[in-house]
Motif scaffolding. Structure first.
Motif, PDB file in Angstrom:
ATOM      1  N   GLU A 129       0.808  -1.221   0.000  1.00  0.00           N
ATOM      2  CA  GLU A 129       0.000   0.000   0.000  1.00  0.00           C
ATOM      3  C   GLU A 129       0.841   1.271   0.000  1.00  0.00           C
ATOM      4  OE1 GLU A 129      -4.025   0.215   0.450  1.00  0.00           O
ATOM      5  OE2 GLU A 129      -3.033  -1.013  -1.059  1.00  0.00           O
ATOM      6  N   TRP A 130       2.079   1.166   0.475  1.00  0.00           N
ATOM      7  CA  TRP A 130       2.954   2.342   0.419  1.00  0.00           C
ATOM      8  C   TRP A 130       3.208   2.771  -1.019  1.00  0.00           C
ATOM      9  CZ3 TRP A 130       3.597   5.140   4.521  1.00  0.00           C
ATOM     10  CH2 TRP A 130       3.660   4.562   5.795  1.00  0.00           C
ATOM     11  N   GLY A 131       3.058   1.873  -1.961  1.00  0.00           N
ATOM     12  CA  GLY A 131       3.300   2.212  -3.358  1.00  0.00           C
ATOM     13  C   GLY A 131       2.055   2.402  -4.178  1.00  0.00           C
ATOM     14  N   ARG A 132       0.976   1.619  -3.900  1.00  0.00           N
ATOM     15  CA  ARG A 132      -0.180   1.668  -4.785  1.00  0.00           C
ATOM     16  C   ARG A 132      -1.295   2.575  -4.290  1.00  0.00           C
ATOM     17  NH1 ARG A 132      -1.699  -4.661  -3.799  1.00  0.00           N
ATOM     18  NH2 ARG A 132      -2.668  -4.470  -1.732  1.00  0.00           N
ATOM     19  N   PHE A 135      -2.538   8.103  -1.207  1.00  0.00           N
ATOM     20  CA  PHE A 135      -2.343   8.836   0.042  1.00  0.00           C
ATOM     21  C   PHE A 135      -1.070   8.391   0.757  1.00  0.00           C
ATOM     22  CE2 PHE A 135      -3.102   8.870   4.706  1.00  0.00           C
ATOM     23  CZ  PHE A 135      -3.083  10.243   4.897  1.00  0.00           C
ATOM     24  N   PHE A 136      -0.942   7.066   0.962  1.00  0.00           N
ATOM     25  CA  PHE A 136       0.220   6.555   1.679  1.00  0.00           C
ATOM     26  C   PHE A 136       1.499   6.716   0.856  1.00  0.00           C
ATOM     27  CE2 PHE A 136      -3.261   4.063   3.687  1.00  0.00           C
ATOM     28  CZ  PHE A 136      -3.131   4.588   4.958  1.00  0.00           C
ATOM     29  N   SER A 137       1.370   6.625  -0.459  1.00  0.00           N
ATOM     30  CA  SER A 137       2.536   6.839  -1.316  1.00  0.00           C
ATOM     31  C   SER A 137       3.056   8.264  -1.176  1.00  0.00           C
ATOM     32  CB  SER A 137       2.182   6.555  -2.773  1.00  0.00           C
ATOM     33  OG  SER A 137       3.269   6.849  -3.622  1.00  0.00           O
ATOM     34  N   PHE A 138       2.133   9.236  -1.130  1.00  0.00           N
ATOM     35  CA  PHE A 138       2.560  10.629  -0.958  1.00  0.00           C
ATOM     36  C   PHE A 138       3.233  10.829   0.396  1.00  0.00           C
ATOM     37  CE2 PHE A 138       1.721  14.818   0.840  1.00  0.00           C
ATOM     38  CZ  PHE A 138       2.375  15.621  -0.095  1.00  0.00           C
ATOM     39  N   LEU A 139       2.645  10.259   1.461  1.00  0.00           N
ATOM     40  CA  LEU A 139       3.244  10.397   2.791  1.00  0.00           C
ATOM     41  C   LEU A 139       4.672   9.856   2.814  1.00  0.00           C
ATOM     42  CD1 LEU A 139       0.359   9.363   5.211  1.00  0.00           C
ATOM     43  CD2 LEU A 139       1.329  11.631   4.933  1.00  0.00           C
ATOM     44  N   LYS A 140       4.835   8.671   2.255  1.00  0.00           N
ATOM     45  CA  LYS A 140       6.159   8.046   2.239  1.00  0.00           C
ATOM     46  C   LYS A 140       7.156   8.912   1.491  1.00  0.00           C
ATOM     47  CE  LYS A 140       7.180   5.151  -0.900  1.00  0.00           C
ATOM     48  NZ  LYS A 140       7.242   3.999  -1.810  1.00  0.00           N
ATOM     49  N   GLN A 141       6.792   9.358   0.292  1.00  0.00           N
ATOM     50  CA  GLN A 141       7.717  10.129  -0.529  1.00  0.00           C
ATOM     51  C   GLN A 141       8.022  11.492   0.094  1.00  0.00           C
ATOM     52  OE1 GLN A 141       7.272   9.580  -5.008  1.00  0.00           O
ATOM     53  NE2 GLN A 141       5.228   8.982  -4.292  1.00  0.00           N
ATOM     54  N   ALA A 142       7.004  12.129   0.667  1.00  0.00           N
ATOM     55  CA  ALA A 142       7.227  13.417   1.331  1.00  0.00           C
ATOM     56  C   ALA A 142       8.191  13.251   2.495  1.00  0.00           C
ATOM     57  CB  ALA A 142       5.896  13.994   1.810  1.00  0.00           C
ATOM     58  N   TYR A 143       8.021  12.159   3.233  1.00  0.00           N
ATOM     59  CA  TYR A 143       8.930  11.896   4.346  1.00  0.00           C
ATOM     60  C   TYR A 143      10.354  11.673   3.857  1.00  0.00           C
ATOM     61  CZ  TYR A 143      11.496   9.003   7.649  1.00  0.00           C
ATOM     62  OH  TYR A 143      12.480   8.485   8.450  1.00  0.00           O
ATOM     63  N   LEU A 144      10.517  10.867   2.815  1.00  0.00           N
ATOM     64  CA  LEU A 144      11.850  10.538   2.322  1.00  0.00           C
ATOM     65  C   LEU A 144      12.584  11.775   1.818  1.00  0.00           C
ATOM     66  CD1 LEU A 144      11.131   7.191   0.431  1.00  0.00           C
ATOM     67  CD2 LEU A 144      12.380   7.458   2.573  1.00  0.00           C
ATOM     68  N   VAL A 145      11.912  12.617   1.024  1.00  0.00           N
ATOM     69  CA  VAL A 145      12.606  13.791   0.478  1.00  0.00           C
ATOM     70  C   VAL A 145      12.905  14.798   1.580  1.00  0.00           C
ATOM     71  CG1 VAL A 145      11.583  13.470  -1.807  1.00  0.00           C
ATOM     72  CG2 VAL A 145      10.486  15.014  -0.192  1.00  0.00           C
TER      73      VAL A 145
END
Length: 609
Positions: A129-132, A135-145
């Protein structure tokens, strides 16, 4: 009907259905949330009660002030020049725009990956779900950058001194680990699904464990990493046969039963760290260095340090050498008739052994014929992330806290060590225990890791000041019994082991320490880290070790010409010991007197903090 089932299955696989994120029984969920809040209230009550009764003394003010001071230095660089500040903000804005543009592409194109990707080894974002899920994909990517941007700010601040930059990197990493969306219920898809599926039962279990762990820590969180109910020292852990052959107020000396008809003439004395229990060297029969050494024909003696309390407040390193190492040497001579021994020190036990050797050299005490130092620092120039916790303000705060009780509480030191690998030793257990509500599995190594010890005030203060803060030991400025310690006066052969991925005694630091001894040094670099690299039985056929020339110059240069060897370093060490003295005698058994002091592993190791 079959076609309908196939469609629903496809929808579930693609993650397009949303019912997995809704409560099955809203009323039951509400009841469980109320129960979870009740358990959380118990945790808060334990925290408050400990402070009202002065059972817990907060010493977080100094580290917090140091973190704020460190970040202020970084901010001064970026905010001191409007151009630099705009540049930093623009970089972050551009990263977020990249995430946005990538999300738009994914709406119209197939097989478009994330703009910001986590490492394949990052266990936090393994759920699909972190990728597909958008919402969760955006959270993950925002956190990483954002995390990478913050780290770049530290690296890009040109006017920081090395110490401040080191601290800033460490603090940024700690905050980044803490703020990961994987650590929070509403921003972790897996946790959210589990909460809805169980109608909040996981939170009830988790908050109950949180309350229990704060109560167990007497007002501080004693993070459980293993199911401690499955282990009992002396029964299924620390089981190598032996006896307690001597005891004083600081140590018990253990002698182990021989496993061969003949043994090496020189006994082996092991000086473990007092920061943890000695049985890391005797976890279980398959992973016991002590048992293996006995099987190779060593007469093994081990110091088991007491878990200190108020009575030990004023014992410093001189006392630990006299009542620990020298008391053990006297015991060995009385038990075996041998005056000369091979000594081995692990971590801070090795640092104490080195200091003891320097003091004994100054006093013409030559009872130790060779010394093995395992992941031991004697010079602290490159001592790693633990130096973050050591400056004058923080040591003053620690000294004040220790004066109140006479020791540093075990939870404090355990937390500091866990912070060195927070991504492995803190946050996975916070998530699993308190949010998922799952008790950890039994694991002997993590049981040992959580079996922490208190630290006597004078001893710990001497260690922090003379090693980490002022680096006096390697500079000949450390004083014990009125004598300056000079490592170059140690002329005996030294076997100096470092581990490649060590986060407590970095390999670079151990290698540098080799040059301060006055005799021959055999430097060996083992694979893996501070524990696994040391506790690596030959039968497991894991990792590797490197051997090479004398440890001069830089570690990288030494590695360039070193020879890589498969498996454990233990047999190489045994060959080195035999090369020092291969004489053998009939096996010696621990004496059984009428006033028996008991079977190994003794009483002191069973004292819980």
């Amino acid at each position: 009907m079959a076609q309908k089932k196939q469609t629903n299955g496809a929808e579930n696989h693609a993650g397009t259905t949303l019912d997995q994120y809704f409560a099955k029984d809203p009323e039951r969920l509400a009841q469980n949330l109320a129960r979870a809040l009740e358990e959380l209230g118990k945790a808060a009550a334990s925290w408050t009660e400990a402070r009202e009764k002065s059972e817990s003394s907060d010493i977080t003010a100094a580290p917090l002030a140091d973190m704020i001071r460190t970040f202020s230095r970084v901010s001064e660089y970026w905010l001191g020049d409007p151009g630099r500040a705009l540049e930093a903000q623009t970089r972050l804005f551009a990263e977020f725009m990249g995430i946005w543009a990538n999300a738009i592409r994914r709406m119209s194109e197939e097989n478009v990956g994330d703009y910001a990707r986590a490492s394949t080894t990052d266990k936090r974002f393994q759920d699909p779900e972190w990728g597909r899920n958008a919402f969760f994909s955006f959270l993950k990517q925002a956190y990483l950058v954002t995390a990478r941007w913050a780290a770049d700010l530290v690296d890009g601040a040109d006017d920081l001194d090395d110490i401040t930059r080191h601290k800033a990197r460490f603090y940024v990493e700690q905050i980044s680990q803490a703020l990961s969306p994987s650590n929070f219920l509403l921003t972790n898809p897996e946790l959210y699904r589990e909460t809805m599926a169980s109608d909040g039962e996981n939170l009830v279990r988790g908050m109950r464990m949180l309350a229990e762990d704060i109560a167990a820590g007497k007002g501080d969180l004693k993070l459980r990493q293993s199911d401690s109910s499955k282990f009992k020292v002396g029964e299924n852990i620390a089981t190598t046969p032996g006896r307690v052959v001597a005891r004083n107020d600081l140590v018990e000396v253990l002698q182990y039963e021989p496993a061969t008809k003949n043994v090496l003439k020189r006994p082996l004395l092991i000086v473990p760290p007092w920061i943890n229990k000695f049985y890391i060297l005797d976890l279980n029969p398959k992973r016991s260095f002590i048992r293996w050494a006995v099987e190779q024909g060593h007469t093994v003696f081990v110091i088991s340090w007491v878990n200190p309390d108020e009575r030990h407040a004023r014992l410093d390193w001189a006392d630990y050498i006299d009542q620990g190492i020298r008391f053990a040497l006297d015991t060995i001579e009385a038990a075996t008739g041998e005056r000369q021994v091979n000594a081995m020190g692990y971590c801070v036990g090795g640092t104490l052994l080195a200091a003891g050797l320097a003091l004994m050299a100054a006093e013409d005490d030559n009872r130790i014929a060779s010394a093995t130092l395992l992941t031991t620092q004697v010079d602290f120039t490159f001592a790693g992330d633990l130096k973050v916790f050591v400056d004058e303000d923080q040591i003053r705060a620690l000294d004040a806290a220790m004066r109140e009780r006479g020791y540093l509480d075990a939870t404090r030191m355990a937390t500091a060590f866990n912070m060195l690998r927070a991504g492995d030793l803190i946050w996975p257990y916070v998530v699993n225990n308190y949010l998922r509500g799952q008790a950890p599995l039994p694991f002997d190594l993590l049981y040992w890791n959580s079996d922490s010890t208190r630290l006597a005030a004078a001893n710990h203060s001497y260690y922090l000041r003379n090693c980490y803060l002022e680096n006096n030991l390697s500079r000949g400025r450390a004083i014990l019994r009125g004598k300056a310690l000079h490592l170059e006066q140690i002329k005996i052969p030294i076997f100096n082991l470092a581990t490649r991925e060590d986060h407590i005694a970095p390999a670079k630091s151990v290698f540098l320490g080799s040059r301060f001894f006055g005799g021959p040094v055999e430097f060996v670099l083992a694979g893996s880290g501070h524990i696994a690299g040391v506790i690596n039985p030959p039968e497991m056929k894991k990792y590797q070790f490197w051997t090479g020339a004398e440890p001069d110059g830089e570690l990288a240069d030494w590695m360039a010409t070193a020879t890589e060897n498969a498996g454990s370093w233990w047999p190489r060490w045994h060959e080195w010991i035999v090369a020092q003295d291969d004489k053998k005698v009939k096996a010696r058994k621990p004496a059984k007197s009428k006033k028996s002091l008991g079977e190994a592993p003794g009483d002191y190791v069973r004292i819980r903090a």
